[in-house]
Design a protein around this motif. Structure first.
Motif, mmCIF file in Angstrom:
data_model
loop_
_atom_site.group_PDB
_atom_site.id
_atom_site.type_symbol
_atom_site.label_atom_id
_atom_site.label_comp_id
_atom_site.label_asym_id
_atom_site.label_seq_id
_atom_site.Cartn_x
_atom_site.Cartn_y
_atom_site.Cartn_z
ATOM 1 N N ARG A 105 -2.961 -2.821 6.444
ATOM 2 C CA ARG A 105 -2.953 -3.544 5.172
ATOM 3 C C ARG A 105 -1.738 -4.471 5.083
ATOM 4 O O ARG A 105 -1.837 -5.586 4.557
ATOM 5 N N SER B 118 -7.876 6.821 0.172
ATOM 6 C CA SER B 118 -6.824 5.860 0.522
ATOM 7 C C SER B 118 -7.052 4.522 -0.171
ATOM 8 O O SER B 118 -6.101 3.883 -0.645
ATOM 9 N N PRO C 253 0.821 -1.220 0.000
ATOM 10 C CA PRO C 253 0.000 0.000 0.000
ATOM 11 C C PRO C 253 0.847 1.258 0.000
ATOM 12 O O PRO C 253 1.997 1.253 0.457
ATOM 13 N N TYR D 128 -4.640 2.518 -2.838
ATOM 14 C CA TYR D 128 -4.320 1.105 -2.639
ATOM 15 C C TYR D 128 -4.623 0.312 -3.908
ATOM 16 O O TYR D 128 -3.871 -0.582 -4.302
#
Length: 461
Positions: free
Chosen positions: A153, A304, A119, A308
Protein backbone atom coordinates in the motif's frame (compact mmCIF):
# COMPACT_ATOMS: atom_id res chain seq x y z
CA UNK A 1 9.12 -4.56 -18.78
CA UNK A 2 9.46 -5.33 -15.08
CA UNK A 3 10.14 -9.01 -15.38
CA UNK A 4 8.94 -12.18 -17.04
CA UNK A 5 6.82 -13.12 -14.03
CA UNK A 6 4.64 -10.01 -14.33
CA UNK A 7 1.49 -9.86 -16.37
CA UNK A 8 -0.04 -6.55 -17.44
CA UNK A 9 -3.81 -6.40 -17.12
CA UNK A 10 -5.52 -3.69 -19.09
CA UNK A 11 -9.08 -4.60 -18.16
CA UNK A 12 -9.10 -2.86 -14.78
CA UNK A 13 -11.88 -0.27 -14.78
CA UNK A 14 -11.53 2.65 -12.38
CA UNK A 15 -14.28 5.11 -11.56
CA UNK A 16 -12.71 7.71 -13.82
CA UNK A 17 -12.63 7.15 -17.59
CA UNK A 18 -8.86 6.79 -17.60
CA UNK A 19 -6.49 5.94 -14.78
CA UNK A 20 -3.37 8.11 -14.36
CA UNK A 21 -1.11 5.10 -14.23
CA UNK A 22 -0.74 1.67 -15.73
CA UNK A 23 -1.26 -1.33 -13.47
CA UNK A 24 1.10 -4.29 -13.60
CA UNK A 25 -0.08 -7.48 -11.99
CA UNK A 26 2.71 -9.55 -10.48
CA UNK A 27 1.79 -13.22 -10.43
CA UNK A 28 3.07 -14.05 -6.95
CA UNK A 29 1.38 -15.50 -3.86
CA UNK A 30 1.92 -12.22 -2.06
CA UNK A 31 -0.32 -10.21 -4.41
CA UNK A 32 -0.10 -7.58 -7.12
CA UNK A 33 2.31 -4.74 -7.61
CA UNK A 34 1.68 -1.66 -9.65
CA UNK A 35 3.64 0.34 -12.15
CA UNK A 36 2.93 4.04 -12.12
CA UNK A 37 3.86 6.32 -14.99
CA UNK A 38 3.02 9.84 -16.09
CA UNK A 39 3.65 9.37 -19.77
CA UNK A 40 0.89 10.80 -21.91
CA UNK A 41 -1.35 11.74 -18.97
CA UNK A 42 -0.05 15.14 -17.87
CA UNK A 43 -2.57 17.07 -19.97
CA UNK A 44 -5.40 14.84 -18.76
CA UNK A 45 -4.70 15.31 -15.05
CA UNK A 46 -7.11 17.37 -13.01
CA UNK A 47 -6.07 19.74 -10.21
CA UNK A 48 -6.70 17.07 -7.57
CA UNK A 49 -5.39 14.04 -9.45
CA UNK A 50 -2.29 12.36 -7.96
CA UNK A 51 0.97 12.32 -9.87
CA UNK A 52 3.33 9.36 -9.97
CA UNK A 53 6.97 9.71 -10.96
CA UNK A 54 7.58 6.01 -11.43
CA UNK A 55 6.85 2.60 -9.97
CA UNK A 56 7.85 0.79 -6.79
CA UNK A 57 7.01 -2.90 -6.40
CA UNK A 58 7.81 -4.37 -2.98
CA UNK A 59 7.78 -7.94 -1.66
CA UNK A 60 8.27 -9.29 1.86
CA UNK A 61 9.46 -12.90 2.10
CA UNK A 62 11.77 -15.39 3.81
CA UNK A 63 10.98 -14.94 7.53
CA UNK A 64 13.94 -16.11 9.63
CA UNK A 65 14.21 -16.52 13.40
CA UNK A 66 17.25 -14.58 14.60
CA UNK A 67 19.12 -15.20 17.88
CA UNK A 68 17.09 -18.38 18.14
CA UNK A 69 18.59 -19.71 21.37
CA UNK A 70 18.37 -16.48 23.36
CA UNK A 71 15.65 -14.54 25.17
CA UNK A 72 16.10 -11.74 22.59
CA UNK A 73 14.98 -13.91 19.69
CA UNK A 74 13.04 -12.17 16.93
CA UNK A 75 11.94 -12.71 13.33
CA UNK A 76 13.48 -10.84 10.41
CA UNK A 77 11.98 -10.54 6.93
CA UNK A 78 13.66 -10.05 3.59
CA UNK A 79 12.28 -6.90 1.96
CA UNK A 80 13.09 -6.52 -1.72
CA UNK A 81 11.85 -4.12 -4.37
CA UNK A 82 11.92 -3.16 -8.03
CA UNK A 83 11.79 0.52 -8.91
CA UNK A 84 12.63 3.20 -11.43
CA UNK A 85 12.22 6.09 -8.98
CA UNK A 86 15.27 8.40 -9.12
CA UNK A 87 15.41 8.72 -5.34
CA UNK A 88 16.72 5.16 -5.05
CA UNK A 89 20.38 4.39 -5.64
CA UNK A 90 19.63 0.97 -7.19
CA UNK A 91 16.68 -0.43 -9.15
CA UNK A 92 16.63 -3.55 -6.94
CA UNK A 93 16.99 -2.49 -3.29
CA UNK A 94 16.72 -5.10 -0.56
CA UNK A 95 17.22 -5.36 3.18
CA UNK A 96 16.30 -7.42 6.23
CA UNK A 97 13.94 -5.83 8.72
CA UNK A 98 12.17 -6.90 11.90
CA UNK A 99 8.67 -6.00 13.02
CA UNK A 100 9.88 -3.09 15.19
CA UNK A 101 11.41 -1.52 12.07
CA UNK A 102 8.04 -1.63 10.35
CA UNK A 103 6.48 0.01 13.42
CA UNK A 104 9.05 2.83 13.31
CA UNK A 105 8.44 3.33 9.60
CA UNK A 106 4.69 3.51 10.02
CA UNK A 107 4.70 5.79 13.08
CA UNK A 108 7.01 8.33 11.48
CA UNK A 109 5.27 8.31 8.11
CA UNK A 110 2.11 9.28 9.99
CA UNK A 111 3.98 12.16 11.68
CA UNK A 112 5.83 13.30 8.55
CA UNK A 113 2.82 13.05 6.20
CA UNK A 114 -0.32 13.80 8.26
CA UNK A 115 -2.44 14.37 5.14
CA UNK A 116 -1.57 10.96 3.66
CA UNK A 117 -3.48 7.74 4.28
CA UNK A 118 -0.81 5.59 5.94
CA UNK A 119 -1.99 1.98 6.34
CA UNK A 120 -2.06 0.33 9.75
CA UNK A 121 0.18 -2.55 10.78
CA UNK A 122 -1.08 -5.90 12.08
CA UNK A 123 -1.40 -6.14 15.83
CA UNK A 124 1.84 -7.22 17.47
CA UNK A 125 0.39 -9.94 19.69
CA UNK A 126 -2.90 -10.98 18.09
CA UNK A 127 -3.67 -12.29 14.62
CA UNK A 128 -7.08 -13.56 13.60
CA UNK A 129 -7.67 -17.26 12.83
CA UNK A 130 -4.26 -18.31 14.18
CA UNK A 131 -3.05 -20.06 17.29
CA UNK A 132 0.42 -20.90 18.44
CA UNK A 133 3.51 -18.98 19.46
CA UNK A 134 5.01 -16.13 17.48
CA UNK A 135 7.80 -18.29 16.07
CA UNK A 136 5.57 -20.96 14.56
CA UNK A 137 5.74 -21.25 10.77
CA UNK A 138 2.02 -20.43 10.48
CA UNK A 139 2.35 -17.27 12.57
CA UNK A 140 5.43 -16.05 10.70
CA UNK A 141 3.80 -16.66 7.33
CA UNK A 142 0.64 -14.79 8.33
CA UNK A 143 2.72 -11.92 9.69
CA UNK A 144 4.76 -11.88 6.47
CA UNK A 145 1.61 -11.54 4.37
CA UNK A 146 0.35 -8.68 6.53
CA UNK A 147 3.67 -6.84 6.36
CA UNK A 148 3.78 -7.38 2.61
CA UNK A 149 0.34 -5.86 2.25
CA UNK A 150 1.40 -2.90 4.41
CA UNK A 151 4.43 -2.13 2.22
CA UNK A 152 2.42 -2.77 -0.94
CA UNK A 153 0.00 0.00 0.00
CA UNK A 154 2.86 2.38 0.75
CA UNK A 155 4.59 1.54 -2.53
CA UNK A 156 1.44 2.44 -4.47
CA UNK A 157 1.26 5.88 -2.88
CA UNK A 158 2.87 8.60 -5.06
CA UNK A 159 4.10 10.61 -2.06
CA UNK A 160 5.03 7.89 0.42
CA UNK A 161 6.91 5.83 -2.18
CA UNK A 162 9.34 8.74 -2.68
CA UNK A 163 9.97 9.55 0.98
CA UNK A 164 13.54 9.41 2.25
CA UNK A 165 12.44 7.20 5.15
CA UNK A 166 10.99 4.58 2.79
CA UNK A 167 14.15 4.72 0.70
CA UNK A 168 16.32 4.14 3.78
CA UNK A 169 14.02 1.36 4.96
CA UNK A 170 14.36 -0.50 1.66
CA UNK A 171 18.03 -0.04 0.85
CA UNK A 172 20.05 1.20 3.81
CA UNK A 173 22.58 -1.11 5.45
CA UNK A 174 22.70 1.30 8.41
CA UNK A 175 19.02 1.50 9.18
CA UNK A 176 19.54 2.12 12.90
CA UNK A 177 21.68 5.15 12.08
CA UNK A 178 18.89 6.50 9.88
CA UNK A 179 16.38 5.89 12.66
CA UNK A 180 18.42 7.97 15.14
CA UNK A 181 19.02 10.70 12.55
CA UNK A 182 15.33 10.84 11.74
CA UNK A 183 14.47 11.18 15.41
CA UNK A 184 17.03 13.94 15.88
CA UNK A 185 16.31 15.80 12.64
CA UNK A 186 12.78 15.08 11.36
CA UNK A 187 11.99 16.40 7.86
CA UNK A 188 10.54 19.90 7.63
CA UNK A 189 10.71 22.70 10.18
CA UNK A 190 10.22 21.88 13.83
CA UNK A 191 6.67 22.76 14.90
CA UNK A 192 6.74 25.57 17.43
CA UNK A 193 3.79 26.24 19.70
CA UNK A 194 2.28 29.49 18.51
CA UNK A 195 -0.90 31.41 18.84
CA UNK A 196 -2.88 29.10 16.59
CA UNK A 197 -1.89 26.05 18.65
CA UNK A 198 -2.60 27.65 22.01
CA UNK A 199 -6.00 28.99 20.94
CA UNK A 200 -7.31 26.06 18.91
CA UNK A 201 -6.26 23.47 21.48
CA UNK A 202 -8.22 25.38 24.11
CA UNK A 203 -11.33 26.04 22.08
CA UNK A 204 -11.80 22.72 20.30
CA UNK A 205 -13.29 19.70 22.00
CA UNK A 206 -14.57 16.28 21.12
CA UNK A 207 -18.10 17.58 20.48
CA UNK A 208 -17.15 20.39 18.08
CA UNK A 209 -18.56 20.14 14.57
CA UNK A 210 -17.78 21.95 11.36
CA UNK A 211 -20.40 24.68 10.94
CA UNK A 212 -19.98 25.05 7.18
CA UNK A 213 -19.36 21.50 5.95
CA UNK A 214 -18.07 20.94 2.43
CA UNK A 215 -20.47 18.75 0.45
CA UNK A 216 -17.57 16.95 -1.23
CA UNK A 217 -16.25 15.65 2.08
CA UNK A 218 -19.71 14.82 3.38
CA UNK A 219 -20.15 12.58 0.33
CA UNK A 220 -16.74 11.01 0.96
CA UNK A 221 -17.58 10.30 4.59
CA UNK A 222 -20.89 8.74 3.55
CA UNK A 223 -19.08 6.58 1.00
CA UNK A 224 -16.57 5.45 3.63
CA UNK A 225 -19.41 4.61 6.02
CA UNK A 226 -21.15 2.45 3.42
CA UNK A 227 -17.90 0.74 2.43
CA UNK A 228 -17.01 -0.11 6.03
CA UNK A 229 -20.55 -1.29 6.77
CA UNK A 230 -20.28 -3.62 3.78
CA UNK A 231 -16.91 -4.97 4.95
CA UNK A 232 -18.20 -5.55 8.49
CA UNK A 233 -21.25 -7.39 7.15
CA UNK A 234 -19.10 -9.56 4.86
CA UNK A 235 -16.71 -10.34 7.71
CA UNK A 236 -19.57 -11.38 9.99
CA UNK A 237 -21.20 -13.58 7.35
CA UNK A 238 -17.97 -15.25 6.28
CA UNK A 239 -17.04 -15.97 9.88
CA UNK A 240 -20.40 -17.72 10.15
CA UNK A 241 -19.66 -19.64 6.93
CA UNK A 242 -16.26 -20.58 8.32
CA UNK A 243 -17.79 -21.94 11.52
CA UNK A 244 -20.38 -24.02 9.65
CA UNK A 245 -17.72 -25.32 7.26
CA UNK A 246 -15.65 -26.48 10.23
CA UNK A 247 -18.71 -28.29 11.60
CA UNK A 248 -19.31 -29.87 8.19
CA UNK A 249 -15.65 -30.93 8.00
CA UNK A 250 -15.95 -32.74 11.32
CA UNK A 251 -19.28 -34.32 10.29
CA UNK A 252 -17.84 -35.73 7.07
CA UNK A 253 -14.91 -37.16 9.02
CA UNK A 254 -17.25 -38.83 11.51
CA UNK A 255 -19.40 -40.15 8.67
CA UNK A 256 -16.30 -41.68 7.03
CA UNK A 257 -15.43 -43.51 10.23
CA UNK A 258 -19.00 -44.80 10.53
CA UNK A 259 -19.07 -46.03 6.92
CA UNK A 260 -15.75 -47.78 7.41
CA UNK A 261 -17.15 -49.58 10.47
CA UNK A 262 -20.23 -50.57 8.48
CA UNK A 263 -17.98 -52.08 5.81
CA UNK A 264 -16.46 -54.47 8.37
CA UNK A 265 -19.96 -55.77 9.14
CA UNK A 266 -21.03 -56.21 5.51
CA UNK A 267 -18.55 -58.71 4.12
CA UNK A 268 -19.99 -58.61 0.59
CA UNK A 269 -19.46 -54.87 0.10
CA UNK A 270 -16.49 -54.20 2.36
CA UNK A 271 -14.26 -52.97 -0.46
CA UNK A 272 -16.76 -50.49 -2.03
CA UNK A 273 -17.64 -49.11 1.40
CA UNK A 274 -13.94 -48.70 2.17
CA UNK A 275 -13.53 -46.66 -1.04
CA UNK A 276 -16.58 -44.60 -0.12
CA UNK A 277 -15.14 -43.97 3.35
CA UNK A 278 -11.86 -42.80 1.82
CA UNK A 279 -13.77 -40.41 -0.46
CA UNK A 280 -15.56 -38.95 2.56
CA UNK A 281 -12.21 -38.50 4.33
CA UNK A 282 -10.77 -36.86 1.23
CA UNK A 283 -13.75 -34.50 0.95
CA UNK A 284 -13.35 -33.59 4.62
CA UNK A 285 -9.69 -32.83 3.96
CA UNK A 286 -10.67 -30.66 0.96
CA UNK A 287 -13.03 -28.65 3.17
CA UNK A 288 -10.27 -28.15 5.73
CA UNK A 289 -7.84 -27.13 2.98
CA UNK A 290 -10.35 -24.60 1.61
CA UNK A 291 -10.79 -23.06 5.04
CA UNK A 292 -7.06 -22.75 5.66
CA UNK A 293 -6.00 -21.59 2.20
CA UNK A 294 -9.02 -19.66 0.91
CA UNK A 295 -11.43 -18.61 3.64
CA UNK A 296 -8.88 -17.62 6.29
CA UNK A 297 -6.72 -15.48 3.93
CA UNK A 298 -9.90 -13.88 2.62
CA UNK A 299 -11.03 -12.96 6.14
CA UNK A 300 -7.60 -11.62 7.06
CA UNK A 301 -7.46 -9.48 3.91
CA UNK A 302 -11.02 -8.30 4.53
CA UNK A 303 -10.14 -7.16 8.05
CA UNK A 304 -6.93 -5.54 6.81
CA UNK A 305 -8.92 -3.59 4.23
CA UNK A 306 -11.23 -2.43 7.02
CA UNK A 307 -8.31 -1.08 9.08
CA UNK A 308 -6.98 0.63 5.95
CA UNK A 309 -10.35 2.32 5.53
CA UNK A 310 -10.13 3.45 9.17
CA UNK A 311 -6.84 5.18 8.32
CA UNK A 312 -8.61 6.92 5.45
CA UNK A 313 -11.39 8.01 7.80
CA UNK A 314 -8.79 9.46 10.17
CA UNK A 315 -7.48 11.71 7.37
CA UNK A 316 -11.01 12.95 6.67
CA UNK A 317 -11.45 13.66 10.38
CA UNK A 318 -8.15 15.55 10.48
CA UNK A 319 -9.29 17.68 7.54
CA UNK A 320 -12.41 18.61 9.53
CA UNK A 321 -10.13 19.52 12.42
CA UNK A 322 -8.21 21.94 10.20
CA UNK A 323 -11.46 23.58 9.14
CA UNK A 324 -12.55 23.77 12.79
CA UNK A 325 -9.27 25.52 13.63
CA UNK A 326 -10.06 28.16 11.03
CA UNK A 327 -13.69 28.60 12.12
CA UNK A 328 -12.90 28.83 15.84
CA UNK A 329 -10.04 31.26 15.27
CA UNK A 330 -12.29 33.42 13.10
CA UNK A 331 -14.89 33.52 15.88
CA UNK A 332 -12.23 34.39 18.44
CA UNK A 333 -10.94 37.18 16.22
CA UNK A 334 -14.48 38.51 15.86
CA UNK A 335 -14.94 38.55 19.63
CA UNK A 336 -11.65 40.35 20.27
CA UNK A 337 -12.47 42.90 17.56
CA UNK A 338 -15.85 43.58 19.17
CA UNK A 339 -14.17 44.12 22.52
CA UNK A 340 -11.72 46.57 20.95
CA UNK A 341 -14.61 48.43 19.29
CA UNK A 342 -16.48 48.57 22.59
CA UNK A 343 -13.51 50.13 24.38
CA UNK A 344 -13.04 52.58 21.54
CA UNK A 345 -16.70 53.64 21.84
CA UNK A 346 -16.38 54.07 25.62
CA UNK A 347 -13.29 56.25 25.27
CA UNK A 348 -14.90 58.41 22.59
CA UNK A 349 -18.05 58.83 24.68
CA UNK A 350 -20.35 56.88 22.34
CA UNK A 351 -20.76 53.71 24.39
CA UNK A 352 -24.49 53.70 23.89
CA UNK A 353 -24.12 53.40 20.14
CA UNK A 354 -22.08 50.23 20.18
CA UNK A 355 -25.13 48.03 20.47
CA UNK A 356 -23.28 45.46 22.60
CA UNK A 357 -26.12 45.28 25.13
CA UNK A 358 -26.26 43.99 28.67
CA UNK A 359 -23.00 42.02 28.63
CA UNK A 360 -21.00 45.11 27.73
CA UNK A 361 -22.78 47.12 30.40
CA UNK A 362 -22.02 44.52 33.06
CA UNK A 363 -18.40 44.35 31.93
CA UNK A 364 -18.12 48.14 32.28
CA UNK A 365 -19.51 47.91 35.83
CA UNK A 366 -17.05 45.17 36.77
CA UNK A 367 -14.17 47.24 35.38
CA UNK A 368 -15.45 50.20 37.38
CA UNK A 369 -15.47 48.22 40.62
CA UNK A 370 -11.95 46.99 39.89
CA UNK A 371 -10.77 50.54 39.26
CA UNK A 372 -9.96 49.78 35.63
CA UNK A 373 -12.44 52.17 34.06
CA UNK A 374 -10.16 55.18 33.59
CA UNK A 375 -9.22 56.20 30.07
CA UNK A 376 -5.54 55.41 30.57
CA UNK A 377 -6.21 51.76 31.41
CA UNK A 378 -8.67 51.53 28.51
CA UNK A 379 -6.13 52.91 26.06
CA UNK A 380 -3.53 50.44 27.30
CA UNK A 381 -6.01 47.61 26.98
CA UNK A 382 -6.89 48.75 23.46
CA UNK A 383 -3.22 48.74 22.55
CA UNK A 384 -2.88 45.14 23.74
CA UNK A 385 -6.05 44.17 21.90
CA UNK A 386 -4.71 45.73 18.68
CA UNK A 387 -1.59 43.58 19.04
CA UNK A 388 -3.68 40.49 19.68
CA UNK A 389 -5.93 41.31 16.71
CA UNK A 390 -2.88 41.55 14.44
CA UNK A 391 -1.64 38.17 15.71
CA UNK A 392 -5.08 36.67 15.30
CA UNK A 393 -5.43 38.00 11.77
CA UNK A 394 -2.14 36.34 10.86
CA UNK A 395 -3.25 33.13 12.59
CA UNK A 396 -6.62 33.15 10.80
CA UNK A 397 -4.88 33.65 7.45
CA UNK A 398 -2.51 30.78 8.20
CA UNK A 399 -5.36 28.55 9.36
CA UNK A 400 -7.35 29.33 6.22
CA UNK A 401 -4.40 28.53 3.96
CA UNK A 402 -3.69 25.35 5.91
CA UNK A 403 -7.32 24.25 5.73
CA UNK A 404 -7.49 24.85 1.98
CA UNK A 405 -4.19 23.07 1.34
CA UNK A 406 -5.23 20.14 3.52
CA UNK A 407 -8.55 19.92 1.69
CA UNK A 408 -6.79 19.79 -1.68
CA UNK A 409 -4.45 17.08 -0.43
CA UNK A 410 -7.36 15.13 1.03
CA UNK A 411 -9.08 15.12 -2.36
CA UNK A 412 -5.93 13.63 -3.89
CA UNK A 413 -5.74 11.08 -1.08
CA UNK A 414 -9.27 9.94 -1.75
CA UNK A 415 -8.39 9.28 -5.39
CA UNK A 416 -5.32 7.28 -4.35
CA UNK A 417 -7.32 5.32 -1.78
CA UNK A 418 -9.97 4.56 -4.38
CA UNK A 419 -7.36 3.13 -6.78
CA UNK A 420 -5.81 1.01 -4.03
CA UNK A 421 -9.18 -0.15 -2.73
CA UNK A 422 -10.35 -1.29 -6.16
CA UNK A 423 -7.07 -3.08 -6.85
CA UNK A 424 -7.22 -4.90 -3.53
CA UNK A 425 -10.87 -5.82 -3.98
CA UNK A 426 -9.99 -7.28 -7.38
CA UNK A 427 -7.15 -9.29 -5.84
CA UNK A 428 -9.11 -10.40 -2.77
CA UNK A 429 -12.25 -11.51 -4.61
CA UNK A 430 -10.18 -13.06 -7.40
CA UNK A 431 -8.27 -15.20 -4.89
CA UNK A 432 -11.53 -16.19 -3.22
CA UNK A 433 -13.07 -17.21 -6.53
CA UNK A 434 -10.00 -19.21 -7.55
CA UNK A 435 -9.96 -21.02 -4.22
CA UNK A 436 -13.64 -21.91 -4.47
CA UNK A 437 -13.24 -23.12 -8.06
CA UNK A 438 -10.24 -25.25 -7.08
CA UNK A 439 -12.21 -26.79 -4.21
CA UNK A 440 -15.26 -27.69 -6.29
CA UNK A 441 -13.17 -29.07 -9.14
CA UNK A 442 -11.27 -31.33 -6.74
CA UNK A 443 -14.50 -32.35 -5.01
CA UNK A 444 -16.15 -33.25 -8.33
CA UNK A 445 -13.16 -35.41 -9.25
CA UNK A 446 -13.41 -37.28 -5.94
CA UNK A 447 -17.15 -37.91 -6.22
CA UNK A 448 -16.96 -38.86 -9.90
CA UNK A 449 -14.26 -41.39 -9.03
CA UNK A 450 -16.41 -43.13 -6.41
CA UNK A 451 -19.70 -43.20 -8.38
CA UNK A 452 -18.75 -46.19 -10.65
CA UNK A 453 -17.56 -48.15 -7.61
CA UNK A 454 -20.85 -47.58 -5.81
CA UNK A 455 -22.84 -48.50 -8.95
CA UNK A 456 -21.11 -51.88 -9.17
CA UNK A 457 -22.59 -52.96 -5.85
CA UNK A 458 -25.19 -55.70 -6.40
CA UNK A 459 -27.94 -56.12 -3.89
CA UNK A 460 -29.77 -59.49 -3.81
CA UNK A 461 -33.50 -59.18 -3.20
Amino acid sequence: MLGDEEDVFDSVTWESPSAPYDADYTVQPSGPGFKQSTAGTEDERGPHDPKWEGYLIVTVKDPVKELAETKDAYVSYLVSAKTNLPIFSTPNPSSRRRFQDFVFLRDHLVKDFPACVVPALPDKHRLEYLTGDRFSPEFMERRRLDLHRFLERISRHPTLQRSTLVRAFLESTEWHVHMHQHLAHPPGPEPTPGLIDNISDTLLNAFARVRKPDERFLDMRESVDKFEDGLVTCERLWNRVRGRTNDLTADYHDLAVAVQGLGFLESGITDPLSHFSNTLLEFSALLRHKTQNTTDPFLVHLHSLLTYSHANRAVLKLRDQKQLDFEELSDYLSGVTQERDRLSAVISGHAGSTGLGLSAYLKDKVDSLRGADDDRSRVEKMRKLDIKIKELQDAVTTAHETSDAFSDETLREQTIFQYTKEAEMKEMLGNLAEGEIEFYQSAMEEWERIIPIIQRIRVDV
